[in-house]
Write a protein that holds these residues in place. Sequence first.
Motif, mmCIF file in Angstrom:
data_model
loop_
_atom_site.group_PDB
_atom_site.id
_atom_site.type_symbol
_atom_site.label_atom_id
_atom_site.label_comp_id
_atom_site.label_asym_id
_atom_site.label_seq_id
_atom_site.Cartn_x
_atom_site.Cartn_y
_atom_site.Cartn_z
ATOM 1 N N LEU A 11 0.848 -1.183 0.000
ATOM 2 C CA LEU A 11 0.000 0.000 0.000
ATOM 3 C C LEU A 11 0.886 1.236 0.000
ATOM 4 O O LEU A 11 1.870 1.304 0.738
ATOM 5 C CB LEU A 11 -0.918 0.014 1.228
ATOM 6 C CG LEU A 11 -1.940 1.160 1.305
ATOM 7 C CD1 LEU A 11 -2.946 1.057 0.166
ATOM 8 C CD2 LEU A 11 -2.677 1.136 2.642
ATOM 9 N N HIS A 69 -5.162 0.416 -7.497
ATOM 10 C CA HIS A 69 -5.784 0.152 -6.200
ATOM 11 C C HIS A 69 -6.101 -1.334 -6.108
ATOM 12 O O HIS A 69 -6.507 -1.949 -7.099
ATOM 13 C CB HIS A 69 -7.055 0.989 -6.031
ATOM 14 C CG HIS A 69 -6.835 2.451 -6.218
ATOM 15 N ND1 HIS A 69 -6.205 3.242 -5.281
ATOM 16 C CD2 HIS A 69 -7.133 3.274 -7.259
ATOM 17 C CE1 HIS A 69 -6.133 4.482 -5.718
ATOM 18 N NE2 HIS A 69 -6.685 4.538 -6.921
ATOM 19 N N LEU A 71 -8.170 -3.840 -5.925
ATOM 20 C CA LEU A 71 -9.537 -4.312 -6.046
ATOM 21 C C LEU A 71 -9.522 -5.802 -6.362
ATOM 22 O O LEU A 71 -8.957 -6.228 -7.368
ATOM 23 C CB LEU A 71 -10.272 -3.556 -7.155
ATOM 24 C CG LEU A 71 -10.368 -2.028 -6.994
ATOM 25 C CD1 LEU A 71 -11.073 -1.417 -8.193
ATOM 26 C CD2 LEU A 71 -11.109 -1.673 -5.712
ATOM 27 N N THR A 95 -6.813 -8.576 5.618
ATOM 28 C CA THR A 95 -7.981 -8.084 4.880
ATOM 29 C C THR A 95 -7.761 -8.225 3.382
ATOM 30 O O THR A 95 -8.664 -8.627 2.645
ATOM 31 C CB THR A 95 -8.246 -6.610 5.241
ATOM 32 O OG1 THR A 95 -8.449 -6.500 6.652
ATOM 33 C CG2 THR A 95 -9.480 -6.094 4.518
ATOM 34 N N PHE A 96 -6.559 -7.912 2.931
ATOM 35 C CA PHE A 96 -6.222 -8.019 1.516
ATOM 36 C C PHE A 96 -6.333 -9.462 1.030
ATOM 37 O O PHE A 96 -7.013 -9.759 0.042
ATOM 38 C CB PHE A 96 -4.800 -7.495 1.290
ATOM 39 C CG PHE A 96 -4.226 -7.828 -0.068
ATOM 40 C CD1 PHE A 96 -4.600 -7.099 -1.185
ATOM 41 C CD2 PHE A 96 -3.318 -8.871 -0.217
ATOM 42 C CE1 PHE A 96 -4.081 -7.411 -2.442
ATOM 43 C CE2 PHE A 96 -2.795 -9.188 -1.456
ATOM 44 C CZ PHE A 96 -3.183 -8.455 -2.574
ATOM 45 N N ASP A 99 -9.762 -11.001 0.930
ATOM 46 C CA ASP A 99 -10.589 -10.408 -0.115
ATOM 47 C C ASP A 99 -10.256 -10.991 -1.488
ATOM 48 O O ASP A 99 -11.152 -11.329 -2.269
ATOM 49 C CB ASP A 99 -10.366 -8.892 -0.110
ATOM 50 C CG ASP A 99 -11.346 -8.152 -1.006
ATOM 51 O OD1 ASP A 99 -12.471 -8.657 -1.212
ATOM 52 O OD2 ASP A 99 -11.003 -7.060 -1.491
ATOM 53 N N PHE A 182 -12.813 1.770 -8.089
ATOM 54 C CA PHE A 182 -12.313 2.375 -6.856
ATOM 55 C C PHE A 182 -12.979 3.737 -6.671
ATOM 56 O O PHE A 182 -13.038 4.547 -7.595
ATOM 57 C CB PHE A 182 -10.791 2.547 -6.943
ATOM 58 C CG PHE A 182 -10.200 3.279 -5.775
ATOM 59 C CD1 PHE A 182 -9.952 2.610 -4.584
ATOM 60 C CD2 PHE A 182 -9.892 4.622 -5.859
ATOM 61 C CE1 PHE A 182 -9.414 3.277 -3.497
ATOM 62 C CE2 PHE A 182 -9.347 5.296 -4.768
ATOM 63 C CZ PHE A 182 -9.105 4.620 -3.598
ATOM 64 N N GLU A 184 -12.867 5.482 -3.077
ATOM 65 C CA GLU A 184 -12.121 6.257 -2.086
ATOM 66 C C GLU A 184 -11.513 5.309 -1.051
ATOM 67 O O GLU A 184 -12.090 4.262 -0.750
ATOM 68 C CB GLU A 184 -13.067 7.238 -1.387
ATOM 69 C CG GLU A 184 -12.411 8.133 -0.343
ATOM 70 C CD GLU A 184 -13.426 9.014 0.375
ATOM 71 O OE1 GLU A 184 -13.009 9.984 1.022
ATOM 72 O OE2 GLU A 184 -14.642 8.725 0.279
ATOM 73 N N LEU A 185 -10.358 5.675 -0.534
ATOM 74 C CA LEU A 185 -9.741 4.943 0.565
ATOM 75 C C LEU A 185 -9.698 5.851 1.782
ATOM 76 O O LEU A 185 -9.111 6.937 1.732
ATOM 77 C CB LEU A 185 -8.320 4.492 0.204
ATOM 78 C CG LEU A 185 -7.509 3.859 1.344
ATOM 79 C CD1 LEU A 185 -8.163 2.547 1.790
ATOM 80 C CD2 LEU A 185 -6.070 3.605 0.910
ATOM 81 N N GLN A 186 -10.326 5.404 2.853
ATOM 82 C CA GLN A 186 -10.291 6.152 4.100
ATOM 83 C C GLN A 186 -9.500 5.359 5.121
ATOM 84 O O GLN A 186 -9.813 4.194 5.378
ATOM 85 C CB GLN A 186 -11.718 6.405 4.626
ATOM 86 C CG GLN A 186 -12.538 7.310 3.741
ATOM 87 C CD GLN A 186 -13.904 7.626 4.339
ATOM 88 O OE1 GLN A 186 -14.293 7.036 5.336
ATOM 89 N NE2 GLN A 186 -14.606 8.565 3.741
ATOM 90 N N GLN A 187 -8.491 5.936 5.677
ATOM 91 C CA GLN A 187 -7.684 5.266 6.675
ATOM 92 C C GLN A 187 -7.166 6.269 7.692
ATOM 93 O O GLN A 187 -6.907 7.433 7.370
ATOM 94 C CB GLN A 187 -6.504 4.530 6.017
ATOM 95 C CG GLN A 187 -5.561 5.438 5.246
ATOM 96 C CD GLN A 187 -4.444 4.687 4.572
ATOM 97 O OE1 GLN A 187 -4.054 4.983 3.464
ATOM 98 N NE2 GLN A 187 -3.900 3.708 5.244
ATOM 99 N N ASP A 243 -10.784 -0.117 13.252
ATOM 100 C CA ASP A 243 -9.510 -0.634 12.750
ATOM 101 C C ASP A 243 -8.533 -0.976 13.872
ATOM 102 O O ASP A 243 -7.482 -1.567 13.629
ATOM 103 C CB ASP A 243 -8.852 0.347 11.765
ATOM 104 C CG ASP A 243 -8.569 1.704 12.372
ATOM 105 O OD1 ASP A 243 -9.236 2.078 13.349
ATOM 106 O OD2 ASP A 243 -7.676 2.404 11.853
#
Length: 313
Positions: A11, A69, A71, A95-96, A99, A182, A184-187, A243
Amino acid sequence: MSKILVIAEHLGGKLNLSTARAVSAAAAIKPEAIDILVLSDNVDTVAAEAAKIEGVSHVLTIARAENAHPLAAVLAPQIAKAAAGYSHVFAPSTTFGKDVLPRVAALLGVAQISDVMSVEGTHTFKRPIYAGNAIITVEADPNTVVVATIRTASWPAAATGVSSGQIEAISVDVALPSHTRFVELQQGKSDRPDLQGANKVVSGGRGVGSKENFEIIYKFADKIGAAVGASRAAVDAGYVPSDLQVGQTGKIIAPELYIAIGISGAIQHLTGIKDAGTIVAINKDGEAPIFEVADFGLVGDLFKIIPELETLV
């Protein structure tokens, strides 16, 4: 002879430590070769990191704009094509990996093996079930490719050194789906160590009392250079974001030191820390289940005990 393809997790142009842990699991099979597959729009930095992992023969790269990204719907068809000729396909049980790899297994027409914690043979593995209360041995069909996620808490990270793996760009002829995009990525952003890779973790539970009170956990963690975690009860109560959750439905971790503060010790939480080196429990209830697994326990008011511990650091 076995030939294993490990899917790299990364990432922001940085390789996740979980990839090196998956390489350790691959090495336990004693294969003819261990290769790492990197999928991204810009593969150079991640591939260079992957090539430094000891035991890796080749780092294969697929550079496409669609891979900017991670996906699962987009990556899985490419991985399935790249897996041709390999006896095993591994990915971290993060998680990756959770998925992406089920889709790969489906495309290859095999059943996935999840959370591999030990290797008993080229096609025989042990994995936890029933929230870690039992361990089963599973055997894959030796005539099909093995697709498995690796329980990273059960494996040390493979050592890194000078670049040893050869980097090779490949292309796969596969149509990519357009139904997934994709957005949005929120972290969360933090200067603290990453929860899943940290050597020390301080976790708080419902016993902390409130979101405001949780500051004592953050402060103590910063004092000793630890990551911050939490029980599901603390997350459900709104003390911290999801998280940070540790346990069966959160993150499975294996730090050298785990300090559980105000956590009763539900079995779902204990599942996430069973591979920790040393467990320290602080709770006012001397009968709390957490003390059954703790190496050291302190019974008392956490708001009095933690400040006293801080003076000793």
